[in-house]
Design a protein around this motif. Structure first.
Motif, PDB file in Angstrom:
ATOM      1  N   ILE A   1       5.905  13.307 -10.941  1.00  0.00           N
ATOM      2  CA  ILE A   1       6.718  12.380 -10.148  1.00  0.00           C
ATOM      3  C   ILE A   1       6.750  11.057 -10.889  1.00  0.00           C
ATOM      4  O   ILE A   1       5.696  10.514 -11.252  1.00  0.00           O
ATOM      5  N   SER A   2       7.949  10.550 -11.134  1.00  0.00           N
ATOM      6  CA  SER A   2       8.104   9.290 -11.860  1.00  0.00           C
ATOM      7  C   SER A   2       8.871   8.290 -11.006  1.00  0.00           C
ATOM      8  O   SER A   2       9.695   8.654 -10.168  1.00  0.00           O
ATOM      9  N   ARG A   3       8.576   7.011 -11.258  1.00  0.00           N
ATOM     10  CA  ARG A   3       9.306   5.934 -10.607  1.00  0.00           C
ATOM     11  C   ARG A   3      10.159   5.227 -11.661  1.00  0.00           C
ATOM     12  O   ARG A   3       9.670   4.845 -12.717  1.00  0.00           O
TER      13      ARG A   3
ATOM     14  N   SER B   1       0.816  -1.220   0.000  1.00  0.00           N
ATOM     15  CA  SER B   1       0.000   0.000   0.000  1.00  0.00           C
ATOM     16  C   SER B   1       0.847   1.266   0.000  1.00  0.00           C
ATOM     17  O   SER B   1       0.467   2.272   0.577  1.00  0.00           O
ATOM     18  N   LYS B   2       2.006   1.206  -0.620  1.00  0.00           N
ATOM     19  CA  LYS B   2       2.879   2.378  -0.650  1.00  0.00           C
ATOM     20  C   LYS B   2       2.253   3.497  -1.480  1.00  0.00           C
ATOM     21  O   LYS B   2       1.666   3.254  -2.535  1.00  0.00           O
ATOM     22  N   SER B   3       2.399   4.693  -0.979  1.00  0.00           N
ATOM     23  CA  SER B   3       1.867   5.849  -1.702  1.00  0.00           C
ATOM     24  C   SER B   3       2.755   7.051  -1.454  1.00  0.00           C
ATOM     25  O   SER B   3       3.596   7.062  -0.548  1.00  0.00           O
ATOM     26  N   VAL B   4       2.557   8.056  -2.280  1.00  0.00           N
ATOM     27  CA  VAL B   4       3.270   9.328  -2.138  1.00  0.00           C
ATOM     28  C   VAL B   4       2.248  10.401  -1.805  1.00  0.00           C
ATOM     29  O   VAL B   4       1.254  10.565  -2.517  1.00  0.00           O
ATOM     30  N   ILE B   5       2.470  11.109  -0.704  1.00  0.00           N
ATOM     31  CA  ILE B   5       1.608  12.227  -0.325  1.00  0.00           C
ATOM     32  C   ILE B   5       2.331  13.519  -0.695  1.00  0.00           C
ATOM     33  O   ILE B   5       3.418  13.796  -0.179  1.00  0.00           O
TER      34      ILE B   5
ATOM     35  N   ARG C   1      12.926   1.527 -17.633  1.00  0.00           N
ATOM     36  CA  ARG C   1      11.869   2.456 -18.031  1.00  0.00           C
ATOM     37  C   ARG C   1      11.353   3.208 -16.806  1.00  0.00           C
ATOM     38  O   ARG C   1      11.559   2.808 -15.671  1.00  0.00           O
ATOM     39  N   ARG C   2      10.701   4.323 -17.094  1.00  0.00           N
ATOM     40  CA  ARG C   2      10.110   5.138 -16.039  1.00  0.00           C
ATOM     41  C   ARG C   2       8.593   4.982 -16.069  1.00  0.00           C
ATOM     42  O   ARG C   2       8.002   4.798 -17.124  1.00  0.00           O
ATOM     43  N   GLU C   3       8.003   5.115 -14.877  1.00  0.00           N
ATOM     44  CA  GLU C   3       6.552   5.008 -14.754  1.00  0.00           C
ATOM     45  C   GLU C   3       6.036   6.241 -14.020  1.00  0.00           C
ATOM     46  O   GLU C   3       6.457   6.518 -12.902  1.00  0.00           O
TER      47      GLU C   3
END
Length: 262
Positions: free
Chosen positions: A225-227, A62-66, A234-236
């Motif tokens: 914001i990319s991962r 459940s990782k997320s970025v706030i 590749r970037r997501e």
């Protein structure tokens, strides 16, 4: 409809150990709902051992970025939050559980073990810290040490848990006066529930200011914001927004849901 009642079948008996193993792998929201079934269930699912084991099983799911976003620094009382989930990319509005007036502001200090520490100001120096679990909605308020010092001086916070423990700490690093280069600190612990002050300076800050900046005439802000998926080269994209006005990213915080007590 038939008047014959349905056949009742006894469910197989599940041992305490098997129930524990099943619930450890359940998501925190489901566990929270099961706590309300009875006092017995609540007792089983509130032990420190269970909470830590459940978090370890779920922290990567459940990782997320706030992301805290607001208008340029001259307008401190405007900030809103967007939450983006890393696995699905889904974005939702992230609402802080406290209303602030037009002079208020929020600032996320940090997140760990499912707990978020937020600085809340209702205007002027009327501020405090909120330690909050979004899953259980449990809250604790802590006095804001920054309100005791010069409002214009440097004031920094950090939040985190002791390694493999349920105790968390908040560190406040600050200048006693604007012109000082040395910084002092104070520490809040969830066990003692009070601030401990240090008489020693721990950090020396070297500052440089440049007054040659020019006005920014841009009226559009693109935010991304990319991962990076290293093995796949590749970037997501996780969060991608455009505002037809000048806004700033003020905080970026990684968060995973958990059931730790505040």
């Amino acid at each position: 409809m038939s008047d014959t009642p349905p056949n009742m079948k006894k469910l197989p008996h599940l041992s305490e150990d098997l129930i524990w193993k099943i619930m450890v792998k359940a998501d925190p929201k489901t566990v929270g709902q099961c706590r309300t079934l009875s006092k017995g269930w609540n007792f089983r699912l509130c032990t420190n051992l269970f909470v830590k084991a459940n978090y370890k099983e779920n922290k990567d799911r459940s990782k997320s970025v706030i992301v805290g976003i607001g208008y340029p620094p001259g307008d401190y009382n405007s900030i809103w939050f967007v939450r983006a989930y890393l696995h699905s990319g889904r974005q939702v509005q992230f609402n802080v559980p406290m209303d602030a007036n037009q002079y208020g502001l929020y600032s996320v200090i940090g997140s760990e073990n499912g707990i978020i520490c937020i600085k809340i100001s209702l205007g002027g120096l009327n501020s405090r810290l909120l330690v909050w679990n979004p899953v259980s909605d449990k809250r604790r308020y802590v006095t804001d040490e920054a309100s005791k010092h010069s409002a214009h001086a440097v004031s920094l916070y950090a939040f985190g848990f002791l390694e493999d423990e349920i105790e968390y700490r908040i560190v406040h690093v600050y200048k006693r006066a604007f012109r000082q280069r040395n910084m002092s600190w104070s520490l809040y612990t969830s066990f003692e529930r009070e601030w401990t002050h240090s008489g020693n300076d721990i950090i020396t800050v070297m500052e440089c200011r440049d007054g040659s900046g020019s006005a920014n005439d841009a009226v559009r802000t693109d935010f991304l914001i990319s991962r990076l998926k290293y093995m796949e080269s590749r970037r997501e994209h996780l969060v991608q927004r455009t505002w037809q006005e000048h806004v700033n990213v003020k905080t970026i915080t990684m968060h995973s849901d958990g059931l730790y007590m505040v």
